[in-house]
Structures are given as C-alpha cells and as structure tokens.
Design an enzyme around this catalytic site. Structure first.
Site, mmCIF file in Angstrom:
data_model
loop_
_atom_site.group_PDB
_atom_site.id
_atom_site.type_symbol
_atom_site.label_atom_id
_atom_site.label_comp_id
_atom_site.label_asym_id
_atom_site.label_seq_id
_atom_site.Cartn_x
_atom_site.Cartn_y
_atom_site.Cartn_z
ATOM 1 N N GLU A 68 0.890 -1.209 0.168
ATOM 2 C CA GLU A 68 -0.026 0.138 0.031
ATOM 3 C C GLU A 68 0.967 1.290 -0.165
ATOM 4 O O GLU A 68 0.437 2.237 -0.777
ATOM 5 C CB GLU A 68 -0.858 -0.186 1.227
ATOM 6 C CG GLU A 68 -1.899 -1.109 1.354
ATOM 7 C CD GLU A 68 -1.520 -2.238 2.085
ATOM 8 O OE1 GLU A 68 -2.302 -2.888 2.814
ATOM 9 O OE2 GLU A 68 -0.249 -2.662 1.878
ATOM 10 N N SER A 238 17.569 -36.967 11.084
ATOM 11 C CA SER A 238 17.564 -37.090 12.422
ATOM 12 C C SER A 238 19.115 -37.105 13.003
ATOM 13 O O SER A 238 18.999 -36.651 14.239
ATOM 14 C CB SER A 238 16.841 -38.474 12.801
ATOM 15 O OG SER A 238 17.523 -39.689 12.127
#
Length: 375
Positions: A68, A238
């Site tokens: 804007e 992991s």
C-alpha cells in the site's frame, strides 16, 4: 472458506466488473512476491483514479515496505479521491512500519476494495474498522477465493502454526523415482526441470531428506531465471549423517542452509556446514515433522517446497502436512524393483488411503504435470 461474512458491516461492491478487473491485477502483482517477502504476506495493491491506474505495487522483497505505501508513493497527489484495491486487509497496528490503514486515510483515498480480511490477531477486522471510522467506503470479498489461496501459507502460520507445504514428485509412469541402482537423472525433461525452478522461486524454502542429499547431492537453488532471491535450503536428518563434501555444505555461504535434526545430533555438523540448526524432537527415531513445521513457522517461513525423498514424503503425508502435491510424470517405466516415490504409508484398507482432488493437469514437453489437493 469465506471470511467476509464475519464482517457484515463491510460495503458490497458498487461496480463489480471494474472491481474484479483491478483486483485481478492486484492479485497478479502480489503473486510476484511469493518466495520473496516472508515472513510477511505477498500483498498486491492498485490505486485507481477515475478508471486510470495511478499507482501499483507489491510487498517489497524482505517483507517491507508494504504494498500500500509503495503504491501510494507512486500515485502521489493522484491518490486523493481515488480507490485502492488491496489483496489483504491493510494492517492497523504499529510494527516495524506504520499502519497501512493510516497511510491510505492520510493520502485521501475515499474507497478501499479488499479481497479478504486478515486472520492475523493483530489485524482481524481492525483495519476495516479504522478505514470505515475515517469515513472511507470499504468493500470486502472481491477476488476472495484467489486471495485465500495466495495467502494460505501466511494464514496457516497464524491458524495452525505451520507453513503451507507443497510436495513435488518427479516419477515414471509407474511411480518410480530411480532405478534399483539409484539412477534418477533424468526421469523428466528439461522443460519440467525448468518449471521446478519456477516453483522453487515461489516458495520460501526448498526441503529434502538426508537420503536425497547422499544420493543426488542436489543444490536446491533457483537457476536460469535471472537474478532472484534464493530460497532457504533445508535438509531433514535425524542424526545429521551427511557428507561434508555435499554441494549444499560448500555453498552455504552463498545462500542459507538449515538442518532440521534430532536433539542428540552432533552440533559440529552444523558448524562445519555453516548451516542454521533447527533441533526437533524424534518420533520412532525420525524427525517429528509436525514439530519441525511448527519450528519452521516460528522462524518465519510461510511456504515450503518439499522434493522428497520417499521417506520424508511419506512422513509429511501421514502427518497431514501436505497441502498440495505436484507430480511431474516422465514417459518411462522402471518396474517394481525401482525406488518408489513415496515410502510406506501403512495403508491396509483402500478406504484409509489418502484422498486427492485434481486441481490442474498440463503437458510439458513429453511429460505430464499434475497438481493435486489432499482432501
């Protein structure tokens, strides 16, 4: 999902044809920011004076300035008495930038057309209320369905504390991603691979599992599209059993690499790679993908593009974390001894199999591209 009904005091559109046309442009502008503006939403804004566009902009790379304020700066004095078309409710709170609602009011905008309200608790109708209180006419709901899709990642970080996840698979006609010897280059053609780079560019991050790093040594960057911001490159492992010679490790100083790993994984690997550590709990020895996505949302990511492999794809599907599945199907057959695109899902009865809805299908060279939504 329709948010307009939650705000019944919003004005409905007096000129539907023009509103739809200018909002379509604002939506198009906003999409250009996908993958560039996180953690903020990719918003587009168009300022129209007497049917003439006097300002237009999208959220700047990095998330600010907002759409804007840039469109208003472009319009200058022509913004006074004009209509603003915005793809998301203008912010009304003071963050790192002043409220966009205040900027629209100060510029003399007389009407604001908003595609959808913002579910962010810091906004959530307050922007609309501030505009109306200042005497501006407000219309909400023009292009709402498209806006909800475009802002799905940002909304998910607020409503479910996770990013939007796209899972990409490049397979043979019989659903294989590699031969039994691991040969996978290339199942699909050059045009499909270029499309993959375009999809990467529209996401904040690209993700793979450790097996893909060891087998394919990918770069996971965006190439051949000119100068574009590079996505975060994420590896899920992991125990961080990863080769230091991987191209990701060698290029971590050029574009960021994040490693999602278990709590006991050696921290030295992240240090050697120059990568950001994202520690996550484990479930049955594997990274807890639900917690991982929550951690990634906390880091600001709104859209993640996962490129496998099969084990990671299965974990994400099983956990209900895949929002869109993109399949590139090359005109080849490998057979049952090849590597499956998706690991075991634990489906015993067909009624329990994940259900999909076809969104779009197109031919790309000799390949077929399909987009699916998981129900």
């Amino acid at each position: 999902m329709t948010l307009t009904n939650s705000f019944p005091n919003c004005v409905r559109m007096p000129n539907q044809k023009n509103d739809a046309r200018f909002m379509a442009l604002a939506l198009s502008l906003g999409r250009r920011g996908m993958g560039r503006v996180w953690p903020n939403p990719a918003v587009g804004c168009v300022i129209v004076q007497n049917g003439i566009i006097v300002g237009r902009a999208r959220t700047a790379d990095g998330g600010r300035p907002h759409a804007e304020t840039q469109a208003l700066a472009q319009a200058g004095s022509a913004a006074r008495g004009a209509t603003a078309y915005v793809t998301l409710e203008p912010c009304s709170h003071h963050g790192q930038t002043p409220p966009c609602a205040d900027a629209l009011i100060a510029a003399g905008i007389v009407r604001v057309v908003i595609a959808t309200v913002d579910i962010n608790p810091q906004v959530a109708g307050a922007g609309v209320a501030r505009l109306k209180q200042a005497g501006l006419a407000v219309t909400v709901g023009v292009g709402e369905a498209e806006s909800l899709r475009d802002h799905a990642g940002f909304f998910l970080t607020k409503s479910r504390r996770r990013p939007f996840v796209t899972l990409k698979l490049a397979t043979t006609v019989d659903g294989r991603i590699a031969t039994r010897a691991g040969d996978s280059q290339w199942i699909t053609g050059a045009q499909s691979r270029r499309m993959v780079h375009m999809l990467r560019a529209r996401h904040d991050a690209v993700m793979v599992g450790a097996g893909t790093v060891r087998a394919d040594d990918p770069m996971l960057d965006v190439r051949d599209l000119g100068p574009v911001p590079q996505p975060v490159r994420i590896v899920v492992s992991s125990d961080l059993t990863l080769p230091d010679a991987a191209r990701l490790a060698q290029t971590a100083d050029l574009s960021p690499v994040w490693l999602c790993h278990g709590p006991a994984a050696p921290a030295a690997v992240c240090a050697r790679w120059g990568a950001k550590s994202i520690p996550t709990g484990l479930v049955e020895g594997r990274v807890d993908v639900v917690e991982m996505m929550e951690n990634l949302a906390r880091e600001g990511l709104t859209r993640v593009f996962c490129e496998g492999g099969g084990a990671l794809a299965a974990s994400l599907i099983t956990a209900g974390l895949v929002d869109e599945l993109v399949v590139f199907q090359g005109p080849k057959l490998i057979g049952a001894d090849g590597v499956s695109a998706v690991g075991p899902l634990g489906v015993s009865r067909l009624v329990d199999a994940p259900q999909l809805t076809l969104i779009a299908q197109s031919q790309i060279g000799d390949d077929v591209m399909q987009r699916w939504r998981l129900n």
